[in-house]
Motif scaffolding. Structure first.
Motif, PDB file in Angstrom:
ATOM      1  N   LEU A  34      -7.109  -1.415 -25.136  1.00  0.00           N
ATOM      2  CA  LEU A  34      -5.747  -1.874 -25.399  1.00  0.00           C
ATOM      3  C   LEU A  34      -5.762  -3.378 -25.608  1.00  0.00           C
ATOM      4  O   LEU A  34      -6.204  -4.133 -24.716  1.00  0.00           O
ATOM      5  N   ASP A  35      -5.330  -3.803 -26.785  1.00  0.00           N
ATOM      6  CA  ASP A  35      -5.312  -5.241 -27.118  1.00  0.00           C
ATOM      7  C   ASP A  35      -6.676  -5.884 -26.892  1.00  0.00           C
ATOM      8  O   ASP A  35      -6.795  -7.011 -26.360  1.00  0.00           O
ATOM      9  N   GLY A  36      -7.739  -5.173 -27.270  1.00  0.00           N
ATOM     10  CA  GLY A  36      -9.090  -5.722 -27.200  1.00  0.00           C
ATOM     11  C   GLY A  36      -9.769  -5.606 -25.850  1.00  0.00           C
ATOM     12  O   GLY A  36     -10.931  -6.009 -25.713  1.00  0.00           O
ATOM     13  N   SER A  37      -9.082  -5.066 -24.848  1.00  0.00           N
ATOM     14  CA  SER A  37      -9.666  -4.979 -23.507  1.00  0.00           C
ATOM     15  C   SER A  37      -9.706  -3.532 -23.028  1.00  0.00           C
ATOM     16  O   SER A  37      -8.819  -2.731 -23.350  1.00  0.00           O
ATOM     17  N   SER A  38     -10.737  -3.209 -22.237  1.00  0.00           N
ATOM     18  CA  SER A  38     -10.831  -1.883 -21.638  1.00  0.00           C
ATOM     19  C   SER A  38      -9.772  -1.732 -20.553  1.00  0.00           C
ATOM     20  O   SER A  38      -9.550  -2.643 -19.757  1.00  0.00           O
ATOM     21  N   VAL A  39      -9.115  -0.586 -20.541  1.00  0.00           N
ATOM     22  CA  VAL A  39      -8.084  -0.319 -19.531  1.00  0.00           C
ATOM     23  C   VAL A  39      -8.306   1.062 -18.935  1.00  0.00           C
ATOM     24  O   VAL A  39      -8.967   1.928 -19.520  1.00  0.00           O
ATOM     25  N   TYR A  44     -10.372  20.548 -34.142  1.00  0.00           N
ATOM     26  CA  TYR A  44     -10.225  21.018 -32.762  1.00  0.00           C
ATOM     27  C   TYR A  44     -11.302  20.355 -31.921  1.00  0.00           C
ATOM     28  O   TYR A  44     -12.491  20.510 -32.184  1.00  0.00           O
ATOM     29  N   LEU A  45     -10.877  19.634 -30.897  1.00  0.00           N
ATOM     30  CA  LEU A  45     -11.805  18.899 -30.046  1.00  0.00           C
ATOM     31  C   LEU A  45     -11.260  18.845 -28.624  1.00  0.00           C
ATOM     32  O   LEU A  45     -10.112  18.468 -28.404  1.00  0.00           O
ATOM     33  N   GLU A  46     -12.069  19.269 -27.674  1.00  0.00           N
ATOM     34  CA  GLU A  46     -11.749  19.131 -26.246  1.00  0.00           C
ATOM     35  C   GLU A  46     -12.690  18.102 -25.653  1.00  0.00           C
ATOM     36  O   GLU A  46     -13.902  18.151 -25.893  1.00  0.00           O
ATOM     37  N   GLN A  47     -12.170  17.190 -24.846  1.00  0.00           N
ATOM     38  CA  GLN A  47     -13.032  16.194 -24.227  1.00  0.00           C
ATOM     39  C   GLN A  47     -12.308  15.520 -23.053  1.00  0.00           C
ATOM     40  O   GLN A  47     -11.111  15.711 -22.844  1.00  0.00           O
ATOM     41  N   GLU A  48     -13.072  14.737 -22.323  1.00  0.00           N
ATOM     42  CA  GLU A  48     -12.511  13.893 -21.268  1.00  0.00           C
ATOM     43  C   GLU A  48     -12.345  12.486 -21.814  1.00  0.00           C
ATOM     44  O   GLU A  48     -13.157  12.020 -22.629  1.00  0.00           O
ATOM     45  N   VAL A  49     -11.293  11.805 -21.387  1.00  0.00           N
ATOM     46  CA  VAL A  49     -11.080  10.417 -21.797  1.00  0.00           C
ATOM     47  C   VAL A  49     -12.061   9.531 -21.027  1.00  0.00           C
ATOM     48  O   VAL A  49     -12.014   9.455 -19.798  1.00  0.00           O
ATOM     49  N   LYS A  50     -12.954   8.875 -21.768  1.00  0.00           N
ATOM     50  CA  LYS A  50     -13.976   8.045 -21.121  1.00  0.00           C
ATOM     51  C   LYS A  50     -13.836   6.563 -21.435  1.00  0.00           C
ATOM     52  O   LYS A  50     -14.409   5.726 -20.736  1.00  0.00           O
ATOM     53  N   SER A  79       1.789   8.821 -21.431  1.00  0.00           N
ATOM     54  CA  SER A  79       0.688   7.916 -21.101  1.00  0.00           C
ATOM     55  C   SER A  79      -0.635   8.671 -21.150  1.00  0.00           C
ATOM     56  O   SER A  79      -0.678   9.901 -21.250  1.00  0.00           O
ATOM     57  N   ILE A  80      -1.741   7.913 -21.056  1.00  0.00           N
ATOM     58  CA  ILE A  80      -3.069   8.515 -21.021  1.00  0.00           C
ATOM     59  C   ILE A  80      -3.954   7.670 -20.116  1.00  0.00           C
ATOM     60  O   ILE A  80      -3.773   6.443 -20.026  1.00  0.00           O
ATOM     61  N   SER A  81      -4.899   8.309 -19.422  1.00  0.00           N
ATOM     62  CA  SER A  81      -5.741   7.599 -18.449  1.00  0.00           C
ATOM     63  C   SER A  81      -7.190   8.052 -18.554  1.00  0.00           C
ATOM     64  O   SER A  81      -7.481   9.171 -19.005  1.00  0.00           O
TER      65      SER A  81
END
Length: 403
Positions: free
Chosen positions: A369-374, A359-365, A344-346
């Motif tokens: 999913l299915d057109g909606s922000s989750v 090569y890329l380091e970042q925070e998930v911002k 999973s990812i959050s």
């Protein structure tokens, strides 16, 4: 000496492919690497004679210098291959060849290639450094078994460029000249096939057959070198280059280590280096692969504290957990499609995106999913992921987790 007049060393990082190059290109002055033969890292197979010129062009396009390691023992059967490799090195435009075997030195010299003497030569005094200079060497990578005081003495007696290791794996044998792997398993460390038996569990047995308790079982596993807290002293020694070990490490290791030492060097130049900053950088270095840290031989011969007796290999508190694979990249939207094959990812996760040249380091911002922000997407889903740089199809995505 005033900061304006002081000589500051170059920072040189080991890389194994384009991804590792991209991970450190903003932090270093040069990179060293090897092709898939005649080096001490035979497992580094991404760079070959066929693509060497393209790789060197990528190094130069990044504004860096590239040093090719040809530092294995050269046996009679290797002579034709050595000439072929040196021809390829000349044609590729590498900035120097790292070698130590006189045959390799001779072949490099015949082609007008700049020569850096490998640490395998175990250069431990200024007279030996001068001998290598007389053979055409521009730089000598000094023995790892030298103290800071001994390095200063060498600096005072020779003008040849001097390079020293400042971070990374340490070998239990003199300058890596080890036959333990060859003796036990037939894979010679001096030809790039080390199986690292020094990292195994061992028992110390007395003459009467009883096992001796020594506080652990990894009796030959030396801690990694870490000199981040002593960068000002290293600068003052007058050496010309700091070397970061780790040609087989992943790009995150390469990125973190090169960035920390780059910041340390910059802070020395600016007069802002502090012990508090150094401790912060050391904590960052502890977040990537390491076997514990020591200062090696810089301040005297290592004691029992120089060995990681009680832990197998990686002592890092964090690790990469596979998440999934990029299936598409949308440059106009700075987004990518991510198939969550493994985990999973959050929002808020720290992630690493890696590929052949990515090569890329970042925070998930942002996750769609299915057109909606989750906030979270579970394993098996395909999500839209906001990315902070160019990624490519089939790039791998991992998140950082504690261990």
């Amino acid at each position: 000496m005033s900061p304006e007049l002081r000589h500051y060393p170059d920072l040189v990082a080991g890389v194994k492919n384009l991804s590792a190059l991209n991970a450190c290109k903003d932090h270093v002055d040069a990179v060293y690497f090897s092709i898939d033969r005649l080096s001490l890292r035979s497992r580094a197979r991404d760079i070959t004679m066929a693509n060497l010129s393209g790789f060197v062009n990528s190094i130069h396009d990044a504004g860096l210098r590239g040093y090719l390691a040809v530092n294995s023992v050269i046996y009679p059967k290797d002579m034709a291959l050595l000439r072929e490799v040196m021809d390829c090195a000349e044609a590729s435009g590498v900035d120097s060849v790292i070698c130590w075997d006189p045959a390799a030195i001779s072949e490099a010299s015949d082609r007008g290639l700049r020569i850096h003497i490998s640490t395998q030569a175990n250069v431990s005094n200024w007279k030996t450094a001068e001998v290598y200079r007389s053979l055409g060497a521009d730089r000598v990578v000094l023995s790892r078994e030298l103290s800071l005081e001994q390095i200063r003495d060498i600096r005072e007696h020779t003008d040849v460029e001097l390079e020293v290791f400042v971070h990374g794996a340490m070998c239990q044998a003199i300058s890596g000249r080890c036959y333990l792997s060859a003796y036990l398993l037939g894979g010679s460390g001096n030809c790039g096939d080390c199986t690292q038996p020094c990292r195994w569990e061992w028992d110390l047995v007395s003459d009467d057959g009883s096992t001796v308790e020594v506080g652990g079982n990894y009796l030959l596993s030396a801690k990694d070198l870490c000199m981040i807290e002593h960068v000002p002293k290293l600068v003052d020694s007058g050496v010309d280059a700091f070397k970061l070990e780790g040609r087989l490490r992943d790009p995150r290791y390469t990125s973190t280590v090169s960035r920390c030492y780059s910041m340390a060097l910059s802070s020395v130049k600016e007069g802002t280096f502090t012990n508090e900053k150094a401790r912060t950088w050391k904590e960052e270095l502890e977040s990537v692969y390491h076997r514990g840290f020591s200062t090696g031989f810089y301040f005297g011969n290592p004691s029992k504290d120089g060995f990681m007796l009680d832990k197998d290999m990686n002592a890092s508190k964090t690790m990469k957990q596979a998440v999934g694979v990029i299936t598409n990249y949308y440059s106009k939207n700075s987004a990518a499609a991510l198939n969550l094959y493994e985990s999973s990812i959050s929002i808020g996760d720290k992630i690493v995106i890696e590929g052949h040249s990515t090569y890329l380091e970042q925070e998930v911002k942002s996750l769609i999913l299915d057109g909606s922000s989750v906030q979270t997407a579970e394993k098996g889903a395909e999500v839209g992921l906001a990315v902070e740089g160019k990624v490519r199809e089939n790039d791998r995505v991992s998140k950082m987790v504690g261990q």
